[in-house]
Design a protein around this motif. Structure first.
Motif, PDB file in Angstrom:
ATOM      1  N   SER A   1      -5.667  -2.798   5.332  1.00 39.64           N
ATOM      2  CA  SER A   1      -6.057  -3.395   4.052  1.00 39.64           C
ATOM      3  C   SER A   1      -5.840  -4.892   4.167  1.00 39.64           C
ATOM      4  O   SER A   1      -5.361  -5.395   5.192  1.00 39.64           O
TER       5      SER A   1
ATOM      6  N   LEU B   1      -8.474   1.288   4.239  1.00 38.98           N
ATOM      7  CA  LEU B   1      -8.210   1.614   2.837  1.00 38.98           C
ATOM      8  C   LEU B   1      -9.139   0.850   1.904  1.00 38.98           C
ATOM      9  O   LEU B   1      -9.480   1.334   0.824  1.00 38.98           O
ATOM     10  N   GLU B   2      -9.548  -0.324   2.324  1.00 38.48           N
ATOM     11  CA  GLU B   2     -10.470  -1.125   1.528  1.00 38.48           C
ATOM     12  C   GLU B   2     -11.275  -1.996   2.482  1.00 38.48           C
ATOM     13  O   GLU B   2     -10.827  -2.308   3.583  1.00 38.48           O
TER      14      GLU B   2
ATOM     15  N   ASP C   1       0.821  -1.213   0.000  1.00 43.85           N
ATOM     16  CA  ASP C   1       0.000   0.000   0.000  1.00 43.85           C
ATOM     17  C   ASP C   1       0.856   1.264   0.000  1.00 43.85           C
ATOM     18  O   ASP C   1       0.354   2.359   0.257  1.00 43.85           O
TER      19      ASP C   1
END
Length: 753
Positions: free
Chosen positions: A673, A706-707, A620
């Motif tokens: 993530s 982030l996700e 990331d």
């Protein structure tokens, strides 16, 4: 353990109450040295088979009247050293089997107006009294007719009603701690015909005029009088002697740890009436401050002619006047151990005509230094059989000595003699030369039956032919390392051999030989706990014939060598495995983790130089370095972020870099993530931050999702991440630009909070 066994030991456990639900299996319950304050009715209700109940040294101040109602089988009850302010007869009403009752050391001032012990028909020993105990009333001992031991602590007893103890018909041993002579005299008056052994403690016989009240004691039928921690003076000794001399059945007089003020200059001549019964006189630890000025005891010469046993221990005796020795015509036993007798003073003490009937003499722990002179001084004692001169410092031993022909037992242990010579009398049957520096033993002692050579430097056994009648031999704690069959072939009479605590190479064949062929039934070789037999020298174990030796015991050197080789190989294998799998690194990692957990402290304000430490996965890094860092570090005012790629100190261990960076940052940003939860380093960073988050109870951690991450994707080892996500609000990275502006706004507010 209390529920399953008969013995329940709950002493010194800090208990405030008796454990509940005690079963009928328990026969002994020890609750001593706790903090119990009260005994209630139901506490002991189920313990119907209890034989002994120990409750001493608690804080008991209250006992329900029927607390002991179910304890009909109780034989021993110890309530000493508690806080009982009064005694109730109802406590003991159902204790029909009670034999031993200890009540001393409480706070009661009297025993009540009647007898608390009237139902205790089987009572054998009774201990009572305390520093506040001041009154004994008539009737307090009603119901008790026979006692083996009665101990009264009456140091402040000031009132005694005549006849209070007269109801007790027989007391074998009476101990009374008392200071008031008048009260003591009244007590003695009630005990004239009931006490066999009277022991008086802590009383002061200092004024002659006071002794007249004790004249009643001369009519006592006591057979033994003991004075312990008692004060005597030159003025009172003649009076006491006169009283004791008139006692019709007195056999033994004992003075223990007493103090005498004076030098024997007694103001009146003791009238030597020669008591027809007094035979035993014992003095232990008598303190005479000016002992070196003490007289020759000429005044008491006439009292000594009938003594048969005299013990004067640890009393700084440096001389026994010859006339005193000559007057001890019937003396058979004399113990002068732990005194100051020297060679010259012994020669004077054991003068011609002194101790003519003496059979046993103990001169251990004195100042004797010349063995030849010692033997010559005692040579005229024609009846002497036992002589103990151990723990003197003879050092050297002559070749020839003159001993009594009747001597059969000689103790020369701990006398610093380097060898044995023909000075040792050949008439001996028992010889103890333990704890010297002997390297060999080869004396001709044809009558010797027992030989003790413990704690010397022997490397071989003594020869058997010079001591053909030997029955018991002790060579414990020497330097023996082997036995030969030849050494035992002539020991045909030997029944006990104690050779433990040596340096033997154990031989199974040899043990079989000495048991079957040499005929020695009780043998100790190797370790005493393993082979000790039932005997004076050996108290537990098994006979040699029943012992089955293990490989370790028969081949000790070989087994020890094999163990050492195996240990070395195991260590070598661990080193190899550790090198291959980086064990040293993991150990350092564990140590750092523990240090961080134990000391979750924030660095001093002056050392905090970052707004946030960023924890993220390498996968990331594009979003972190090109999007988040640019947005935050170019803000107005800018944020200072700590990134591992840019800000870690080169050459420093990575774990130390992580810990220092977290400590020097106000916040820790976690960029979560799927890649994050797969990273081991991210887990460590999360762990170190987690200590600070929970131990300092602050908001140091900021989570950025982030996700989306499904819970089943997060590995189990990330349990702290699950916990933080369940307890803290986190920011989700949106896809729309308008929502992204709000994301940056919320993140900056979180960083400044």
């Amino acid at each position: 353990s209390c529920y399953a066994s008969q013995l329940c030991n709950c002493s010194s456990m800090g208990l405030d109450f008796i454990p509940p639900e005690l079963t009928a299996k328990i026969t002994v319950l020890n609750l001593a040295h706790n903090r119990i304050r009260r005994i209630q009715s139901q506490d002991l209700q189920q313990a119907v088979n209890l034989r002994a109940l120990l409750l001493q040294s608690n804080k008991i101040s209250s006992i329900d009247e029927d607390s002991f109602k179910s304890l009909a089988k109780l034989e021993l009850l110890d309530l000493s050293n508690n806080s009982l302010a009064q005694l109730s007869p109802l406590w003991f009403e159902h204790l029909f089997s009670l034999q031993h009752l200890y009540l001393q050391g409480n706070s009661y001032r009297d025993l009540g107006k009647s007898s608390p012990f009237s139902s205790l028909r089987n009572l054998s020993s009774l201990h009572l009294g305390n520093p506040w105990f001041s009154v004994i009333r008539q009737g307090n001992f009603e119901g008790i007719e026979l006692l083996h031991k009665l101990w009264i602590d009456g140091s402040n007893l000031s009132q005694y009603e005549q006849g209070s103890l007269k109801s007790i018909k027989e007391i074998n041993h009476m101990i009374i701690n008392i200071r008031d002579i008048n009260v003591f005299s009244e007590i003695v008056r009630d005990l004239l015909h009931s006490v066999t052994w009277l022991e008086v403690r802590r009383i002061a016989f200092s004024i002659a005029a006071e002794m007249q009240v004790l004249r009643v004691m001369s009519s006592s039928f006591a057979k033994k009088i003991s004075l312990r921690k008692t004060l005597l003076t030159d003025a009172t000794v003649p009076e006491i002697t006169s009283i004791l001399e008139d006692m019709p059945k007195l056999v033994e007089l004992e003075l223990v740890d007493c103090r005498l003020l004076g030098t024997g200059q007694w103001k009146m001549q003791i009238q030597a009436k020669q008591s027809k019964t007094l035979r035993v006189f014992t003095v232990k630890k008598l303190s005479i401050e000016e002992f070196y000025l003490f007289t020759d005891l000429q005044a008491v010469e006439g009292l000594l002619s009938l003594f048969m046993r005299v013990t004067v221990q640890n009393t700084k005796v440096f001389l026994v006047p010859c006339r005193i020795s000559q007057n001890l015509r019937l003396l058979e036993y004399l113990d002068l151990s732990a005194n100051l007798l020297g060679d010259l003073s012994l020669e004077h003490s054991a003068c011609q005509g002194g101790w003519p009937s003496l059979q046993t003499l103990n001169l251990s722990q004195n100042s004797l230094s010349d063995l030849e002179m010692t033997s010559r001084s005692l040579s005229h004692l024609g009846n002497l059989i036992v002589l103990d001169i151990s723990q003197n410092n003879f050092g050297e031993i002559p070749s020839v000595c003159e001993w009594p022909e009747s001597l059969k037992y000689l103790n020369l242990s701990s006398t610093q003699i380097p060898k044995v010579t023909t000075c040792i009398p050949p008439t001996l049957e028992v010889l103890d030369v333990s704890a010297n520096n002997l390297k060999e033993f080869g004396l001709q002692l044809p009558f010797l039956k027992e030989l003790y050579l413990t704690r010397n430097q022997l490397k071989t056994l003594p020869g058997a032919s010079p001591i053909p009648n030997l029955v018991a031999l002790s060579v414990r704690r020497n330097k023996l390392n082997s036995f030969s069959k030849e050494a035992f072939e002539s020991f045909r009479r030997l029944e006990l051999l104690d050779a433990s605590d040596n340096n033997f190479i154990c031989s199974c064949e040899f043990l079989s030989f000495i048991h079957h062929e040499a005929g020695i039934a009780q043998v100790l070789v190797g370790w005493p706990d393993k082979y000790v037999c039932d005997s004076p020298l050996a108290v537990r174990g098994a006979q040699v014939g029943t012992v089955h030796l293990s490989m370790m015991e028969c081949h000790r050197s070989l087994v020890v060598s094999l163990i050492c080789v195996l240990v070395f190989l195991v260590i070598l294998l661990l080193v190899a495995v550790g090198y291959k799998y980086h064990m040293v690194w993991y150990l350092r990692m564990t140590w750092a983790w523990l240090q961080a957990k134990r000391k979750p402290r924030r660095a001093p304000p002056k050392d905090v130089c970052y707004d946030a430490f960023v924890s993220y996965s390498e996968n990331d890094s594009d979003w972190v370095e090109n999007t988040m860092v640019r947005e935050l570090e170019q803000a107005c005012p800018p944020f200072r972020l700590c990134l591992h790629k840019r800000d870690f100190v080169p050459g420093k261990w990575i774990v130390d870099n992580i810990i220092d960076s977290i400590e020097k940052s106000h916040k820790t940003l976690f960029v979560l993530s799927k890649h994050f939860v797969q990273s081991e380093w991210c887990k460590y960073e999360l762990d170190f931050s987690h200590f600070r988050l929970f131990d300092e109870n602050n908001d140091a951690a900021i989570l950025i999702l982030l996700e989306p991450i499904q819970s089943n994707v997060i590995p189990k080892r990330f349990c702290k991440l699950r916990k933080i996500m369940n307890t803290k609000t986190y920011l989700e990275w949106p896809t729309g630009e308008e929502q992204q502006q709000m994301f940056w706004f919320n993140l900056k507010i979180a960083l400044r909070s």
